[in-house]
Design a protein around this motif. Structure first.
Motif, PDB file in Angstrom:
ATOM      1  N   VAL A 370      46.261  26.441  39.181  1.00 23.38           N
ATOM      2  CA  VAL A 370      45.754  27.724  38.676  1.00 23.38           C
ATOM      3  C   VAL A 370      44.583  28.201  39.536  1.00 23.38           C
ATOM      4  CG1 VAL A 370      44.564  28.838  36.748  1.00 23.38           C
ATOM      5  CG2 VAL A 370      46.553  27.395  36.323  1.00 23.38           C
ATOM      6  N   SER A 371      43.665  27.282  39.860  1.00 22.27           N
ATOM      7  CA  SER A 371      42.504  27.653  40.668  1.00 22.27           C
ATOM      8  C   SER A 371      42.925  28.107  42.065  1.00 22.27           C
ATOM      9  CB  SER A 371      41.542  26.467  40.771  1.00 22.27           C
ATOM     10  OG  SER A 371      40.400  26.811  41.510  1.00 22.27           O
ATOM     11  N   ALA A 372      43.896  27.397  42.650  1.00 24.90           N
ATOM     12  CA  ALA A 372      44.374  27.774  43.983  1.00 24.90           C
ATOM     13  C   ALA A 372      45.033  29.152  43.948  1.00 24.90           C
ATOM     14  CB  ALA A 372      45.355  26.724  44.505  1.00 24.90           C
ATOM     15  N   MET A 373      45.855  29.392  42.925  1.00 26.59           N
ATOM     16  CA  MET A 373      46.522  30.686  42.800  1.00 26.59           C
ATOM     17  C   MET A 373      45.505  31.804  42.543  1.00 26.59           C
ATOM     18  SD  MET A 373      49.540  31.871  43.054  1.00 26.59           S
ATOM     19  CE  MET A 373      49.407  33.614  43.409  1.00 26.59           C
ATOM     20  N   TRP A 374      44.478  31.506  41.793  1.00 27.19           N
ATOM     21  CA  TRP A 374      43.412  32.476  41.529  1.00 27.19           C
ATOM     22  C   TRP A 374      42.700  32.860  42.820  1.00 27.19           C
ATOM     23  CZ3 TRP A 374      38.049  31.415  42.074  1.00 27.19           C
ATOM     24  CH2 TRP A 374      37.198  32.416  41.597  1.00 27.19           C
ATOM     25  N   ARG A 375      42.469  31.871  43.693  1.00 32.83           N
ATOM     26  CA  ARG A 375      41.841  32.168  44.985  1.00 32.83           C
ATOM     27  C   ARG A 375      42.726  33.089  45.827  1.00 32.83           C
ATOM     28  NH1 ARG A 375      37.317  29.191  46.012  1.00 32.83           N
ATOM     29  NH2 ARG A 375      37.063  27.160  44.982  1.00 32.83           N
ATOM     30  N   LEU A 376      44.042  32.851  45.786  1.00 32.01           N
ATOM     31  CA  LEU A 376      44.967  33.662  46.577  1.00 32.01           C
ATOM     32  C   LEU A 376      45.094  35.081  46.035  1.00 32.01           C
ATOM     33  CD1 LEU A 376      47.900  31.164  47.276  1.00 32.01           C
ATOM     34  CD2 LEU A 376      46.131  31.925  48.867  1.00 32.01           C
ATOM     35  N   GLY A 377      44.955  35.267  44.713  1.00 38.42           N
ATOM     36  CA  GLY A 377      45.186  36.574  44.111  1.00 38.42           C
ATOM     37  C   GLY A 377      43.959  37.429  43.937  1.00 38.42           C
ATOM     38  N   ARG A 378      42.784  36.879  44.242  1.00 38.38           N
ATOM     39  CA  ARG A 378      41.560  37.668  44.079  1.00 38.38           C
ATOM     40  C   ARG A 378      41.546  38.886  44.994  1.00 38.38           C
ATOM     41  NH1 ARG A 378      36.275  34.250  44.781  1.00 38.38           N
ATOM     42  NH2 ARG A 378      37.480  33.466  46.545  1.00 38.38           N
ATOM     43  N   ARG A 398      57.585  37.005  40.480  1.00 32.11           N
ATOM     44  CA  ARG A 398      59.012  36.745  40.633  1.00 32.11           C
ATOM     45  C   ARG A 398      59.388  35.294  40.316  1.00 32.11           C
ATOM     46  NH1 ARG A 398      59.761  40.229  46.233  1.00 32.11           N
ATOM     47  NH2 ARG A 398      60.093  42.252  45.222  1.00 32.11           N
ATOM     48  N   VAL A 399      58.457  34.371  40.501  1.00 30.44           N
ATOM     49  CA  VAL A 399      58.773  32.952  40.224  1.00 30.44           C
ATOM     50  C   VAL A 399      58.240  32.508  38.861  1.00 30.44           C
ATOM     51  CG1 VAL A 399      58.961  32.310  42.647  1.00 30.44           C
ATOM     52  CG2 VAL A 399      56.717  32.200  41.530  1.00 30.44           C
ATOM     53  N   GLY A 400      57.846  33.471  38.006  1.00 32.23           N
ATOM     54  CA  GLY A 400      57.516  33.135  36.624  1.00 32.23           C
ATOM     55  C   GLY A 400      56.082  32.797  36.335  1.00 32.23           C
ATOM     56  N   ALA A 401      55.140  33.256  37.167  1.00 40.92           N
ATOM     57  CA  ALA A 401      53.729  32.916  36.954  1.00 40.92           C
ATOM     58  C   ALA A 401      53.185  33.500  35.653  1.00 40.92           C
ATOM     59  CB  ALA A 401      52.903  33.414  38.135  1.00 40.92           C
ATOM     60  N   PHE A 402      53.615  34.724  35.301  1.00 37.17           N
ATOM     61  CA  PHE A 402      53.065  35.384  34.114  1.00 37.17           C
ATOM     62  C   PHE A 402      53.357  34.567  32.858  1.00 37.17           C
ATOM     63  CE2 PHE A 402      52.269  38.674  31.006  1.00 37.17           C
ATOM     64  CZ  PHE A 402      51.262  39.428  31.585  1.00 37.17           C
ATOM     65  N   LEU A 425      46.153  36.761  34.998  1.00 37.57           N
ATOM     66  CA  LEU A 425      47.059  37.602  34.207  1.00 37.57           C
ATOM     67  C   LEU A 425      46.735  39.083  34.392  1.00 37.57           C
ATOM     68  CD1 LEU A 425      47.317  35.548  30.894  1.00 37.57           C
ATOM     69  CD2 LEU A 425      49.192  36.092  32.449  1.00 37.57           C
ATOM     70  N   LYS A 426      45.461  39.411  34.473  1.00 35.10           N
ATOM     71  CA  LYS A 426      45.065  40.802  34.700  1.00 35.10           C
ATOM     72  C   LYS A 426      45.516  41.268  36.081  1.00 35.10           C
ATOM     73  CE  LYS A 426      41.004  40.564  31.675  1.00 35.10           C
ATOM     74  NZ  LYS A 426      39.506  40.599  31.618  1.00 35.10           N
ATOM     75  N   MET A 427      45.365  40.380  37.079  1.00 33.71           N
ATOM     76  CA  MET A 427      45.815  40.726  38.437  1.00 33.71           C
ATOM     77  C   MET A 427      47.323  40.952  38.465  1.00 33.71           C
ATOM     78  SD  MET A 427      43.762  37.797  40.586  1.00 33.71           S
ATOM     79  CE  MET A 427      42.081  37.338  40.178  1.00 33.71           C
ATOM     80  N   LEU A 428      48.044  40.049  37.808  1.00 32.95           N
ATOM     81  CA  LEU A 428      49.510  40.131  37.825  1.00 32.95           C
ATOM     82  C   LEU A 428      50.012  41.334  37.040  1.00 32.95           C
ATOM     83  CD1 LEU A 428      50.280  36.336  37.243  1.00 32.95           C
ATOM     84  CD2 LEU A 428      50.677  37.595  39.358  1.00 32.95           C
ATOM     85  N   ASN A 429      49.308  41.693  35.983  1.00 29.79           N
ATOM     86  CA  ASN A 429      49.745  42.788  35.122  1.00 29.79           C
ATOM     87  C   ASN A 429      49.814  44.119  35.874  1.00 29.79           C
ATOM     88  OD1 ASN A 429      50.500  43.604  32.400  1.00 29.79           O
ATOM     89  ND2 ASN A 429      48.572  44.769  32.397  1.00 29.79           N
ATOM     90  N   LYS A 430      48.990  44.262  36.906  1.00 31.04           N
ATOM     91  CA  LYS A 430      48.984  45.494  37.701  1.00 31.04           C
ATOM     92  C   LYS A 430      50.274  45.661  38.495  1.00 31.04           C
ATOM     93  CE  LYS A 430      43.952  45.337  38.300  1.00 31.04           C
ATOM     94  NZ  LYS A 430      42.845  45.230  39.292  1.00 31.04           N
ATOM     95  N   HIS A 431      51.015  44.551  38.682  1.00 32.90           N
ATOM     96  CA  HIS A 431      52.211  44.603  39.523  1.00 32.90           C
ATOM     97  C   HIS A 431      53.468  44.215  38.752  1.00 32.90           C
ATOM     98  CE1 HIS A 431      49.494  44.896  42.987  1.00 32.90           C
ATOM     99  NE2 HIS A 431      48.805  43.906  42.440  1.00 32.90           N
ATOM    100  N   LYS A 432      53.409  44.245  37.432  1.00 30.11           N
ATOM    101  CA  LYS A 432      54.535  43.747  36.630  1.00 30.11           C
ATOM    102  C   LYS A 432      55.820  44.537  36.845  1.00 30.11           C
ATOM    103  CE  LYS A 432      54.641  41.905  32.716  1.00 30.11           C
ATOM    104  NZ  LYS A 432      54.640  41.636  31.268  1.00 30.11           N
ATOM    105  N   GLY A 433      55.719  45.808  37.144  1.00 27.14           N
ATOM    106  CA  GLY A 433      56.921  46.610  37.293  1.00 27.14           C
ATOM    107  C   GLY A 433      57.601  46.462  38.636  1.00 27.14           C
ATOM    108  N   VAL A 434      57.000  45.718  39.556  1.00 27.17           N
ATOM    109  CA  VAL A 434      57.523  45.648  40.921  1.00 27.17           C
ATOM    110  C   VAL A 434      58.738  44.745  41.020  1.00 27.17           C
ATOM    111  CG1 VAL A 434      56.990  45.047  43.306  1.00 27.17           C
ATOM    112  CG2 VAL A 434      55.264  46.161  41.873  1.00 27.17           C
TER     113      VAL A 434
END
Length: 450
Positions: A370-378, A398-402, A425-434
């Motif tokens: 989670v921490s690594a993914m958070w660093r990548l998505g900031r 696409r791989v089910g992170a949400f 989750l907030k970062m991912l929510n901005k791109h949910k429709g993609v």
């Protein structure tokens, strides 16, 4: 009261001895049940004694059992409650020979003869060996042969038994070996082999090393030899060098001596991870690189430019629990640098592997992923590619992170991980429709929770 306690203890042990005398055991492949005589059994473990020793009270125990009893803080004889120390135990050769004769007589029933135990080393003997080691190392080339003999003797005795290893460790053998290594390295111009590899082999028997030993080994001269052995030594020497480097960097005080050698240490460790010698060496290298990356972000950048991120991602694909946790820890630390994040975002498997590891390894692995993914998505910092961050978040969806992050928040986790998961989750929510792809496994987990 003390007399009553002693009588109760003696009665209890007597009952256990009577049960042991009538208890039949199955020995060997023959399936024959054979009763072990009561006086051959240790009063503590009730097992056949392999190294019987007698206390001043006259009670005979198996050495391993009675020493374990004393090491846990007890200072009395378990039967009589009289004061008892390690030094008071005397080998009972007579009962040991009788037990060996009994084993030989019952060989046809699958009983193996117990080997004759070796006499434990004493602190005086160990101190004499360390004094001779220091003298021969100080004399350099003139006494290399004798130094090698002493090192071999220390290594042999330390590996004979845990008691011997503890005896050597308690009198500072790690520091003595580290000082000998430094002296020999200075006298021989940092060679990658020979006596230095022998000293390293003995040093590994003394781990964990204390801070003083780590400081000695972290000196420029010693560190240069360690790097040379890690890169060009024999297989055993390379593994031992990496393990000793791990011990050095585990102490924060030793980092001050690494300033001029960081790049060389990084190159040596990455080389071992990239081209593994054995799992033990790989894990030691990962622990060392983790400490280095956490100590200074510049080191994390150096690890990234050395090409470590793709190697870690590939290791994670089929790694076991222990290797996964270590690889994730190193990856998360390296991603603190811009170079590390850039390298991970450019790797096609980085995001899928991190999401995969969130719930399939351990709680620690989940937190690290989670921490690594958070660093990548900031949000991208100065100089970082915003499109690369977006692609990273879309791939995570696409791989089910949400769904996995929602499940994690329902199951519960530490506060720091919860904060990062919420931000993700907030970062991912901005791109949910993609291009979100729902993982059915995650929904089954959510249904169970609800």
């Amino acid at each position: 009261m003390a007399l009553l306690a002693r009588r109760a203890a003696m009665a209890l042990l007597a009952r256990r001895a009577r049960r042991a005398a009538t208890k039949a055991v199955s020995l060997g492949d023959s399936g024959v049940e054979l009763a072990i005589p009561a006086h051959f059994r240790c009063p503590i473990s009730l097992d056949l004694m392999k190294d019987p020793v007698t206390a001043p009270t006259g009670i005979t125990y198996d050495r391993e059992s009675i020493e374990a009893w004393l090491d846990t803080g007890h200072a009395t004889c378990p039967v009589t409650h009289a004061p008892l120390r390690h030094e008071d135990l005397v080998p009972n050769h007579a009962i040991r020979r009788v037990i060996q004769d009994w084993c030989v007589a019952n060989r046809s029933h699958g009983v193996e003869r117990i080997p004759t135990p070796k006499i434990p080393v004493t602190p005086v003997q160990a101190s004499e060996l360390l004094f001779e080691l220091a003298e021969s190392a100080r004399r350099g080339d003139a006494a290399v042969a004798r130094c090698a003999e002493v090192v071999a003797r220390v290594r042999e005795l330390a590996r004979d038994s845990e008691r011997n290893r503890h005896c050597f460790a308690s009198i500072g053998t790690g520091r003595a070996l580290a000082a000998a290594f430094e002296s020999l390295a200075a006298a021989n111009g940092a060679p990658a082999g020979g006596i230095l590899e022998d000293v390293l082999d003995a040093l590994v028997s003394m781990v964990p090393l204390d801070e003083e030993a780590a400081r000695i080994l972290g000196s420029p001269c010693s560190l240069g030899s360690l790097i040379a052995i890690a890169e060009h030594g024999g297989l055993a020497g390379r593994m031992n060098a990496v393990m000793v480097i791990k011990e050095i960097v585990s102490w924060e005080g030793a980092f001050t001596d690494l300033t001029g050698k960081v790049d060389e240490v990084v190159d040596a460790l990455v080389k071992v991870i990239r081209a593994p010698i054995c799992p033990q060496a790989t894990k030691a290298s990962m622990v060392a690189t983790y400490h280095l990356a956490r100590f200074d972000e510049r080191v994390a950048s150096r690890l990234a430019t050395a090409g470590l991120v793709p190697v870690l991602v590939e290791v994670l694909v089929d790694a076991d629990k222990s290797m996964s946790e270590k690889a994730l820890a190193v990856l998360e630390a390296v991603l603190a640098s811009e170079e590390g994040r850039e390298s991970a975002r450019a790797h096609a498997l980085a995001v899928p592997v991190l999401i995969k590891k969130m719930f399939r390894v351990s709680d620690l692995a989940t937190e690290l992923a989670v921490s690594a993914m958070w660093r990548l998505g900031r949000a991208p910092q100065d100089g970082e590619d915003n499109d690369a961050v977006t692609r990273c978040l879309v791939e995570a969806l696409r791989v089910g992170a949400f769904q996995k992050l929602l499940l994690l928040l329902q199951v519960g986790c530490r506060d720091a991980t919860k904060e990062k998961a919420t931000e993700l989750l907030k970062m991912l929510n901005k791109h949910k429709g993609v291009g979100e792809c729902v993982d059915a496994v995650d929904f089954r987990g959510l249904n169970k929770i609800s």
